[in-house]
Design a protein around this motif. Structure first.
Motif, PDB file in Angstrom:
ATOM      1  N   VAL A 160       0.840  -1.389   0.119  1.00 52.87           N
ATOM      2  CA  VAL A 160      -0.173  -0.043   0.095  1.00 52.87           C
ATOM      3  C   VAL A 160       0.725   1.323   0.011  1.00 52.87           C
ATOM      4  CG1 VAL A 160      -1.845   1.174   1.160  1.00 52.87           C
ATOM      5  CG2 VAL A 160      -1.852  -1.149   1.225  1.00 52.87           C
ATOM      6  N   LEU A 161       1.712   1.501   1.006  1.00 53.64           N
ATOM      7  CA  LEU A 161       2.560   2.718   1.043  1.00 53.64           C
ATOM      8  C   LEU A 161       3.813   2.311   1.959  1.00 53.64           C
ATOM      9  CD1 LEU A 161       2.138   3.948   4.196  1.00 53.64           C
ATOM     10  CD2 LEU A 161      -0.114   4.831   3.142  1.00 53.64           C
ATOM     11  N   ARG A 162       4.788   3.306   1.890  1.00 49.97           N
ATOM     12  CA  ARG A 162       6.051   3.037   2.580  1.00 49.97           C
ATOM     13  C   ARG A 162       6.083   4.406   3.512  1.00 49.97           C
ATOM     14  NH1 ARG A 162      10.790   1.171  -0.642  1.00 49.97           N
ATOM     15  NH2 ARG A 162       9.928  -0.672  -0.152  1.00 49.97           N
ATOM     16  N   ASP A 163       6.409   4.012   4.777  1.00 48.25           N
ATOM     17  CA  ASP A 163       6.362   5.164   5.666  1.00 48.25           C
ATOM     18  C   ASP A 163       7.861   5.265   6.474  1.00 48.25           C
ATOM     19  OD1 ASP A 163       5.200   7.125   7.098  1.00 48.25           O
ATOM     20  OD2 ASP A 163       4.795   5.853   8.782  1.00 48.25           O
ATOM     21  N   PRO A 164       8.511   6.391   6.021  1.00 49.78           N
ATOM     22  CA  PRO A 164      10.035   6.335   6.687  1.00 49.78           C
ATOM     23  C   PRO A 164       9.983   6.685   8.048  1.00 49.78           C
ATOM     24  CG  PRO A 164       9.261   8.452   5.704  1.00 49.78           C
ATOM     25  CD  PRO A 164       8.089   7.309   5.268  1.00 49.78           C
ATOM     26  N   LEU A 165      11.065   6.577   8.757  1.00 54.92           N
ATOM     27  CA  LEU A 165      11.208   6.725  10.293  1.00 54.92           C
ATOM     28  C   LEU A 165      11.808   7.917  10.654  1.00 54.92           C
ATOM     29  CD1 LEU A 165      12.294   3.078  11.469  1.00 54.92           C
ATOM     30  CD2 LEU A 165       9.976   4.005  11.139  1.00 54.92           C
ATOM     31  N   ASN A 166      11.299   8.398  11.893  1.00 53.77           N
ATOM     32  CA  ASN A 166      12.028   9.799  12.271  1.00 53.77           C
ATOM     33  C   ASN A 166      12.810   9.633  13.301  1.00 53.77           C
ATOM     34  OD1 ASN A 166      10.958  11.272  10.056  1.00 53.77           O
ATOM     35  ND2 ASN A 166       8.999  12.170  10.951  1.00 53.77           N
ATOM     36  N   PHE A 167      13.766  10.427  13.814  1.00 53.72           N
ATOM     37  CA  PHE A 167      14.517  10.388  14.864  1.00 53.72           C
ATOM     38  C   PHE A 167      13.676  11.725  15.760  1.00 53.72           C
ATOM     39  CE2 PHE A 167      17.766  11.521  17.944  1.00 53.72           C
ATOM     40  CZ  PHE A 167      18.110  10.255  18.346  1.00 53.72           C
ATOM     41  N   ILE A 168      13.282  11.234  16.819  1.00 51.31           N
ATOM     42  CA  ILE A 168      12.434  12.393  17.647  1.00 51.31           C
ATOM     43  C   ILE A 168      13.141  12.601  19.027  1.00 51.31           C
ATOM     44  CG2 ILE A 168      10.235  13.053  18.632  1.00 51.31           C
ATOM     45  CD1 ILE A 168       9.105  11.273  16.609  1.00 51.31           C
ATOM     46  N   LEU A 169      13.316  13.827  19.503  1.00 54.30           N
ATOM     47  CA  LEU A 169      14.003  14.085  20.912  1.00 54.30           C
ATOM     48  C   LEU A 169      13.417  15.519  21.166  1.00 54.30           C
ATOM     49  CD1 LEU A 169      17.600  15.240  20.009  1.00 54.30           C
ATOM     50  CD2 LEU A 169      16.025  15.084  18.230  1.00 54.30           C
TER      51      LEU A 169
END
Length: 304
Positions: A160-169
């Motif tokens: 269906v779709l591709r979701d990137p990852l985020n680095f959160i701080l």
């Protein structure tokens, strides 16, 4: 004895004429006569007295006629009820999903689906990957949205779709000063990790990424709720890696920073049983395909 024998007998008993009954049943008279003969042999009594001039019911035949009508009516009722249940199931769509589908899929698919199919009832269930597959096997779900491609002989899975990852701080975190954080700077930092039970794919992806980069997180907490994860970051406890779709949910005192290398990504798949596809499932998949151009082997990113 079969239901057709009862239908044939009732037609003859009502017409009291084999020729007219045969026309009514769209069959040949010799065949009809043989069917009645076979029925009488099965029952063990004569049901009709027939001569060249007339046909009439025996006493046994009159009793049998009454019960035959009841039996045939009950059989027709059973068929009608079964079809009603089947039709009701055709109009019910049970969808399991992981959170990303709620944000990046349903708003673009369900409104049009509901407008075009107002009779369709949709039940949504928020479940993790494992829970959805168990429900699919039990027949408790018609469609599932998971992070796994479960395609096999029984299950059809499509990308269906591709979701990137985020680095959160948090804004006050020492690493927040970087516009692009060196990946080696992550070694030993306090880190909040999604629990394996609820987010197995993300959990494994993060640990595999750390291992591949030769870094080790200091895991201070494991969480099974994304909002709690974000709130924990906002309180300055540590940092985390989460799918990009949660970016709108982040707090004012948190920031998203890219690393000097790309983080991995998460794919989303839609799955359904191949041999039990109802019209409701077909309608949903058709609507989904109009937006996301589904492909079982597709690997490119579709960012809506």
């Amino acid at each position: 004895m079969e239901l057709r024998h009862l239908r044939y007998f009732i037609a003859v008993a009502e017409e009291l004429n084999f020729s007219r009954a045969a026309l009514k049943l769209y069959t040949a008279q010799p065949s009809l006569s043989q069917q009645i003969k076979d029925l009488e042999e099965d029952v063990g009594v004569r049901l009709l007295n027939r001569t060249k001039r007339k046909v009439e019911l025996t006493e046994e035949g009159a009793v049998f006629l009454e019960q035959a009508r009841l039996t045939l009516a009950q059989a027709e009722k059973a068929v009608a009820m079964a079809r009603q249940v089947s039709q009701a199931k055709q109009q019910l769509l049970r969808i399991g999903f992981v959170p990303v589908a709620e944000i990046k899929v349903f708003p673009y698919v369900l409104p049009n689906l509901r407008v075009q199919n107002p009779e369709l009832k949709i039940e949504l269930q928020s479940l993790n990957n494992l829970e959805q597959m168990r429900a699919m096997k039990k027949g408790e779900l018609d469609i599932s949205f998971t992070r796994h491609n479960f395609h096999n002989d029984e299950i059809e899975s499509k990308f269906v779709l591709r979701d990137p990852l985020n680095f959160i701080l948090s804004k006050d975190h020492p690493l927040a000063k970087y516009e692009r954080i060196p990946v080696k700077a992550l070694n030993g930092i306090d880190f909040i990790l999604p629990v394996e039970e609820q987010s197995g794919t993300l959990h494994d992806l993060i640990l595999d990424f750390a291992k591949a980069q030769g870094i080790e997180f200091n895991i201070v907490q494991k969480v099974d709720n994304i909002l709690f994860n974000i709130n924990s970051i906002g309180m300055g406890l540590s940092c985390t890696i989460l799918p990009a779709y949660i970016a709108p949910l982040t707090l004012n005192n948190t920031v998203i920073r890219p690393l000097d290398i790309d983080l991995p990504y998460l794919d989303l798949y839609v799955s359904y049983r191949k041999n039990l596809t109802s019209s409701a499932v077909q309608k949903f998949i058709e609507q989904l395909d109009k937006v996301f151009y589904l492909d079982m082997n597709r690997t490119d990113i579709y960012d809506i």
